[in-house]
Write a protein that holds these residues in place. Structure first.
Motif, PDB file in Angstrom:
ATOM      1  N   THR A 233      -0.158   4.021 -10.015  1.00  0.00           N
ATOM      2  CA  THR A 233      -0.822   3.791 -11.090  1.00  0.00           C
ATOM      3  C   THR A 233      -1.941   4.991 -11.755  1.00  0.00           C
ATOM      4  N   ASP A 234      -1.832   6.038 -10.623  1.00  0.00           N
ATOM      5  CA  ASP A 234      -2.696   6.814 -10.899  1.00  0.00           C
ATOM      6  C   ASP A 234      -1.997   8.591 -11.491  1.00  0.00           C
ATOM      7  N   GLN A 235      -0.823   8.312 -11.846  1.00  0.00           N
ATOM      8  CA  GLN A 235       0.014   9.517 -12.569  1.00  0.00           C
ATOM      9  C   GLN A 235       0.298  10.178 -11.091  1.00  0.00           C
ATOM     10  N   THR A 236       0.548   9.741 -10.040  1.00  0.00           N
ATOM     11  CA  THR A 236       1.026  10.555  -8.811  1.00  0.00           C
ATOM     12  C   THR A 236       2.433  11.012  -9.295  1.00  0.00           C
ATOM     13  N   PRO A 237       2.477  12.303  -9.282  1.00  0.00           N
ATOM     14  CA  PRO A 237       4.010  12.878  -9.520  1.00  0.00           C
ATOM     15  C   PRO A 237       4.854  12.653  -8.214  1.00  0.00           C
ATOM     16  N   VAL A 238       5.717  11.902  -8.741  1.00  0.00           N
ATOM     17  CA  VAL A 238       7.185  11.778  -7.655  1.00  0.00           C
ATOM     18  C   VAL A 238       7.679  13.031  -7.173  1.00  0.00           C
ATOM     19  N   SER A 239       7.764  14.119  -8.173  1.00  0.00           N
ATOM     20  CA  SER A 239       8.166  15.534  -7.706  1.00  0.00           C
ATOM     21  C   SER A 239       7.381  16.195  -6.723  1.00  0.00           C
ATOM     22  N   SER A 240       6.067  15.991  -6.317  1.00  0.00           N
ATOM     23  CA  SER A 240       5.269  16.301  -5.310  1.00  0.00           C
ATOM     24  C   SER A 240       5.937  15.739  -3.977  1.00  0.00           C
ATOM     25  N   ILE A 241       5.865  14.389  -3.898  1.00  0.00           N
ATOM     26  CA  ILE A 241       6.227  13.818  -2.957  1.00  0.00           C
ATOM     27  C   ILE A 241       7.854  14.273  -2.547  1.00  0.00           C
ATOM     28  N   VAL A 242       8.577  14.476  -3.584  1.00  0.00           N
ATOM     29  CA  VAL A 242      10.130  14.831  -3.027  1.00  0.00           C
ATOM     30  C   VAL A 242      10.079  16.277  -2.470  1.00  0.00           C
ATOM     31  N   ASN A 243       9.105  16.953  -3.172  1.00  0.00           N
ATOM     32  CA  ASN A 243       9.031  18.462  -2.646  1.00  0.00           C
ATOM     33  C   ASN A 243       8.429  18.496  -1.324  1.00  0.00           C
ATOM     34  N   ASN A 244       7.530  17.858  -0.995  1.00  0.00           N
ATOM     35  CA  ASN A 244       7.055  17.760   0.312  1.00  0.00           C
ATOM     36  C   ASN A 244       8.168  17.249   1.504  1.00  0.00           C
ATOM     37  N   ILE A 245       8.789  16.261   1.184  1.00  0.00           N
ATOM     38  CA  ILE A 245       9.709  15.671   2.257  1.00  0.00           C
ATOM     39  C   ILE A 245      10.797  16.663   2.050  1.00  0.00           C
ATOM     40  N   GLN A 246      11.395  17.651   1.275  1.00  0.00           N
ATOM     41  CA  GLN A 246      12.189  18.640   1.444  1.00  0.00           C
ATOM     42  C   GLN A 246      11.831  19.647   2.572  1.00  0.00           C
ATOM     43  N   ARG A 247      10.606  19.949   2.578  1.00  0.00           N
ATOM     44  CA  ARG A 247       9.988  20.932   3.352  1.00  0.00           C
ATOM     45  C   ARG A 247       9.968  20.435   4.759  1.00  0.00           C
ATOM     46  N   ALA A 248      10.103  19.297   5.035  1.00  0.00           N
ATOM     47  CA  ALA A 248       9.991  18.761   6.279  1.00  0.00           C
ATOM     48  C   ALA A 248      11.157  19.258   7.104  1.00  0.00           C
ATOM     49  N   ASN A 249      11.178  19.141   8.721  1.00  0.00           N
ATOM     50  CA  ASN A 249      12.348  19.551   9.337  1.00  0.00           C
ATOM     51  C   ASN A 249      13.105  18.314   9.793  1.00  0.00           C
ATOM     52  N   ILE A 250      13.974  17.901   8.816  1.00  0.00           N
ATOM     53  CA  ILE A 250      14.610  16.584   8.939  1.00  0.00           C
ATOM     54  C   ILE A 250      15.545  16.704  10.101  1.00  0.00           C
TER      55      ILE A 250
END
Length: 288
Positions: free
Chosen positions: A152-169
């Motif tokens: 409810t604080d305008q957290t951008p989902v794109s930022s979450i997705v971008n950071n997960i993309q950079r993880a060494n899955i």
């Protein structure tokens, strides 16, 4: 991953209950069920293999009425010289069946009502007759778990997705394919029997509104009223986390890893304990 966004995601997933979403169940028969000939199914037979198949997909008419129909596949497959295996597979989103959306969550207390409604929808819309107790004991061949994380604080989902993309899955999963789709709002990890995705739920519904072929989620059309409501609240964003387990062997493996060795029936798999443990294992593997 040490960003504040991902800490918030992990906290949300650990603090709240996950839910079962889409499930594929199967019922075996000793012979052809009495309802097959009169059911509203498209029949065909493969003259080479002798496989008889009857299928049904959600109709446009019921879609417009906001009714969530399951997808059905009835199969008769030759076995040995004279026998056949008879099976009906049913696939659907349980929250959409009950609520017309998958923002709302189901609990253990809902099971009897879910089974009754599924039985009614099958009978009314397809003329397929299955009593609730038959559905309860159906075997599970595929299951999707999900969690909607609402900010409810305008957290951008794109930022979450971008950071997960950079993880060494790849150090944890034998990743076959990762996709960064639709302008960066879906991150999808695919292995042989397991799919994990996190994406912007609101953006996906917007894609559905433009063209159903462009969205990740099936049958998002019945949630358009929710999209209209969300558009009024600009500070609200929704990150959706999904774990899709395909195949009986993989389901058994995932459950065994957390000490669950129960039968893979619809009733057993509906347990919120099973849902939470399996989903928590997946998100810790991907996000930690």
């Amino acid at each position: 991953l040490k960003t504040q966004y991902l800490k918030n995601v992990v906290k949300c997933l650990k603090d709240v209950m996950e839910m079962i979403d889409t499930i594929k169940i199967a019922i075996s028969y000793s012979g052809r069920p009495h309802w097959v000939e009169k059911a509203r199914l498209q029949q065909s037979i493969d003259t080479t293999t002798g496989v008889f198949k009857a299928v049904a997909n959600p109709s446009s008419a019921y879609k417009k009425m906001g009714v969530c129909q399951p997808r059905l596949t009835y199969t008769e497959r030759p076995f040995g010289l004279h026998d056949k295996r008879h099976e009906l597979a049913i696939e659907l989103s349980l929250p959409k069946l009950m609520f017309g959306n998958n923002f709302s969550e189901l609990t253990d207390a809902n099971f009897a009502v879910v089974v009754k409604k599924l039985s009614d929808v099958l009978r009314i819309t397809y003329n397929v007759w299955l009593l609730p107790h038959m559905l309860q004991q159906a075997s599970v061949g595929k299951i999707d778990y999900s969690k909607n994380i609402i900010f409810t604080d305008q957290t951008p989902v794109s930022s979450i997705v971008n950071n997960i993309q950079r993880a060494n899955i790849s150090k944890t999963y034998d990743v076959q394919n990762t996709d960064f789709k639709n302008g960066g709002y879906v991150y999808h990890i695919h292995t042989n029997c397991l799919d994990v995705a996190i994406y912007d739920k609101v953006a996906d519904l917007k894609q559905e509104k433009v063209s159903p072929k462009r969205s990740r989620e099936k049958d998002g059309f019945i949630q358009m009223d929710l999209l209209d409501e969300l558009e009024k609240h600009k500070r609200v964003t929704v990150a959706r986390f999904e774990v899709r387990i395909n195949g009986v062997r993989k389901i058994r493996s995932e459950l065994a890893s957390i000490g669950i060795v129960n039968n893979l029936t619809f009733q057993e798999m509906f347990s919120t304990d099973t849902v939470s443990y399996t989903h928590l294992r997946a998100h810790e593997t991907v996000l930690d």
